[in-house]
Design an enzyme around this catalytic site. Structure first.
Site, PDB file in Angstrom:
ATOM      1  CD  GLU B  60      -2.069  -2.363   1.105  1.00  0.00           C
ATOM      2  OE1 GLU B  60      -0.614  -2.614   2.381  1.00  0.00           O
ATOM      3  OE2 GLU B  60      -2.266  -3.734   1.139  1.00  0.00           O
ATOM      4  CG  HIS B 129     -11.260  -6.013   6.264  1.00  0.00           C
ATOM      5  ND1 HIS B 129     -10.368  -6.976   7.194  1.00  0.00           N
ATOM      6  CD2 HIS B 129     -10.555  -6.225   4.826  1.00  0.00           C
ATOM      7  CE1 HIS B 129      -8.769  -7.771   6.881  1.00  0.00           C
ATOM      8  NE2 HIS B 129      -9.192  -7.528   5.774  1.00  0.00           N
TER       9      HIS B 129
END
Lengths: 339, 328
Positions: B60, B129
């Protein structure tokens, strides 16, 4: 310890091709630039001690060969990203010393209008995308620049210079891997000055050479003497040629040494005075290169010595420029946040 | 008008931006053959090829850095962070690099990048999440923060974000991807920093973001049966914020509440309340300004616990009813 003078003939032989390739004018300019960098740094320290500088600074005295060798191996249009100890890289890149000094002293005429200071000097018009206050901060960005070059299909390359400390930042791993899998034209130049602030390299690594890590990314890795300007030039040139051929990135480790502390308030308890003196006396990059050029008959001794005075003159004029420059107007404080 | 889902609207916007401008490309995890974890980029690989729909390793910080660097060097990247939670792994590149380089360089460079990411709970994906972290970015000068609540806004705001010369954090919502709404076929832009009154009403101003806009609409449909009219205001761009329509609305209704999914403490609602309370709307207030937001806990897994953590339609109904009836 081998002395500088006994090294010279051997070095001239070793770098015969590089000396031919660069030619006398560029070689002399390189030595001049090394002097100018040192003079800039010395004046920076002096201005700081006189209370003329508001912030901190990270001096690169002793590391001039890495900056000059690397910059000379690249071309107009190439990109540079560097780190907080970055005055030398910027000067070697050819960026205007007056505007650098003005930025260092926080003036409106500085490269960043006094908003960036020592740690953020950038010369965007010359594709110098700036020094970075975050260790390894420029490394993931260099991968993006490399991606842009590849997508735009130009023959540019991007060089990112980071320290031995940055080599242990996690983001560097992601960036190197991505540059490798996509064969991006990036030169990862690790300027290993052997101390990450106070952390000596052997305590922070379980390998002897940082360049050994290149194998983990499937790219070439090479360690060079970072105080030997022609060795740095040669390695970066090879990496740049490879990158321009579309063969991907390289990792170069340039081993050098900083003479001064990490920043303004460093008592340097982590190393001995003898160690510093040894580097200054026996491995100084400017003395070495000056001796090489005189031994090779490229400069006279007087010419080589005179470069110091030329450098001091350049720096005097840059201080004069910055002294005569306006400070930023607070009315413009909110400018430049958004495009 | 033709209807598309929120995900289809985003995809159409991406396709149109990439067709119109060769500098626009996508980069992220599993956006190619897989089509993106939520299917937003499905089919785009076949249309644009692997050079412009770039699948990355699970990196990321690398994705964010690649966007910053590519943007600095002449491209207009659209990065995808698979779940908003994972943006935590990119913070240095976004907060210390993307947001600051222009200012640090004296207004010289620009970073025209968009980083898309789905936030929000409701899918049983639990605490790692389901984050709603938009207000972290609202706090950072140099970033823009956009949160579309409908398919129409998703496409129009995405195209405007791609056109923008600043780094834009583009926050989508997982539960909205399959919702449908009218979307024009031609490319259109919704200017950033334009707050919209999405439903007019005279009793209570409800400032809502993302999925809370549709929940507020459902609440309004119920309350209207009791004679209570909600005026729903959607900022759409959280930063820079256009607060004038919010203040005007509160002057009209005299009652205000803010609804968002992110945790209440330190959330965007606090800013809205402060803007109202420090504006001329203060004199028009007939009740305290209320906030309805996520509880100060990680998102739990169990369906009932998860539901109880963030505002639902019935919560909005109850809160708005109390406000309208003068029960505060």
């Amino acid at each position: 310890m081998t002395t500088n003078s006994t090294l010279q003939p051997e070095l001239i032989q070793r770098f015969h091709n590089v000396i031919e390739e660069l030619g006398p004018e560029q070689l002399k300019q390189m030595l001049q630039d090394m002097h100018t960098i040192r003079a800039f740094e010395e004046r920076a320290e002096q201005l700081y001690s006189l209370g003329k500088v508001h912030g901190t600074m990270h001096l690169s005295i002793g590391q001039e060969a890495t900056a000059v060798g690397a910059a000379n191996a690249l071309q107009d249009g190439d990109y540079l990203l560097n780190h907080h100890r970055g005055h030398g890289h910027c000067l070697a890149w050819g960026s205007d010393v007056n505007r650098m000094m003005a930025e260092f002293t926080g003036k409106e005429t500085g490269f960043c209008r006094g908003r960036g200071g020592s740690m953020h000097i950038a010369d965007v018009d010359a594709n110098n995308l700036g020094a970075n206050g975050i260790v390894a901060g420029g490394v993931p960005i260099s991968t993006g620049v490399g991606l842009s070059i590849k997508m735009r299909k130009t023959s540019q390359v991007c060089m990112v210079i980071f320290g031995d400390g940055a080599a242990n930042e996690g983001a560097l791993h992601e960036a190197l891997n991505m540059a490798s899998i996509w064969d991006l034209p990036v030169i990862f130049l690790c300027e290993n000055n052997q101390y990450a602030m106070s952390m000596p390299m052997p305590k922070a690594f379980n390998i002897e050479k940082i360049s050994d890590r290149a194998a983990g990314y499937g790219i070439p890795g090479e360690t060079v003497d970072g105080n030997e300007v022609l060795a740095v030039y040669e390695a970066v040139k090879k990496a740049a040629d490879r990158a321009r051929r579309g063969e991907g990135p390289s990792l170069i480790e340039s081993v050098t040494y900083r003479y001064k502390g990490h920043s303004k308030s460093d008592k340097q308890a982590y190393r001995t005075r003898d160690e510093v003196n040894d580097w200054m006396e026996n491995r100084d990059p400017i003395k070495r290169f000056g001796a090489l050029l005189t031994t090779a008959g490229i400069t006279s001794e007087a010419e080589a010595t005179g470069m110091r005075d030329v450098a001091l003159g350049i720096i005097d004029r840059s201080v004069e420029f910055s002294d005569n420059s306006p400070t930023p107007d607070v009315a413009g404080l909110m400018e430049g946040v958004y495009a | 008008m033709r209807e598309l889902t929120y995900a289809e609207a985003l995809r159409e916007g991406l396709r149109q931006a990439m067709t119109a401008d060769s500098r626009v490309f996508m980069i992220g995890e599993d956006i190619g053959v897989y089509g993106g974890a939520f299917g937003v980029s499905a089919g785009l690989l076949a249309e644009f090829g692997a050079e412009r729909i770039i699948d990355t390793p699970i990196s990321e910080a690398g994705i964010a850095g690649a966007c910053v660097g590519a943007a600095l060097a002449g491209m207009r990247p659209v990065g995808e962070i698979q779940f908003m939670d994972f943006v935590t792994l990119t913070m240095e590149q976004l907060v210390l690099q993307a947001a600051k380089v222009r200012f640090m360089f004296g207004g010289k460079a620009s970073v025209p990048m968009v980083l898309r990411m789905p936030g929000g709970s409701g899918t049983g994906a639990a605490a790692q999440h389901s984050e709603s972290l938009e207000n972290w970015f609202v706090h950072v000068p140099g970033l823009k923060v956009v949160m579309p609540s409908t398919p129409y806004d998703a496409k129009g705001l995405l195209l405007a974000s791609i056109d923008d010369n600043n780094p834009v954090i583009f926050v989508e919502h997982k539960l909205l991807y399959k919702t449908k709404g009218p979307v024009p076929e031609e490319p259109y832009r919704i200017p950033l920093s334009q707050t919209q009154v999405v439903r007019e009403g005279k009793h209570v101003t409800v400032v809502a973001t993302s999925i809370m806009v549709s929940r507020a609409q459902q609440a309004a449909d119920e309350l209207v049966k009791e004679g209570i009219e909600l005026e729903i205001v959607d900022p759409r761009t959280l930063k820079p914020l256009d607060d004038a329509p919010i203040i005007e609305s509160v002057k009209k209704t005299g009652r205000a509440m803010v609804v968002h999914e992110a945790v209440e403490m330190g959330g965007f609602g606090g800013e809205i309340v402060a803007r109202i309370a420090s504006s001329e709307a203060f004199d028009y207030l007939e009740a305290p300004i209320r906030r309805l937001a996520g509880k100060d806990i990680p998102i739990p897994y169990n369906r009932e616990l998860e539901r109880a953590t963030v505002p639902q339609v019935e919560d909005i109904i109850a809160e708005a009813r109390k406000l309208a009836r003068g029960e505060y």
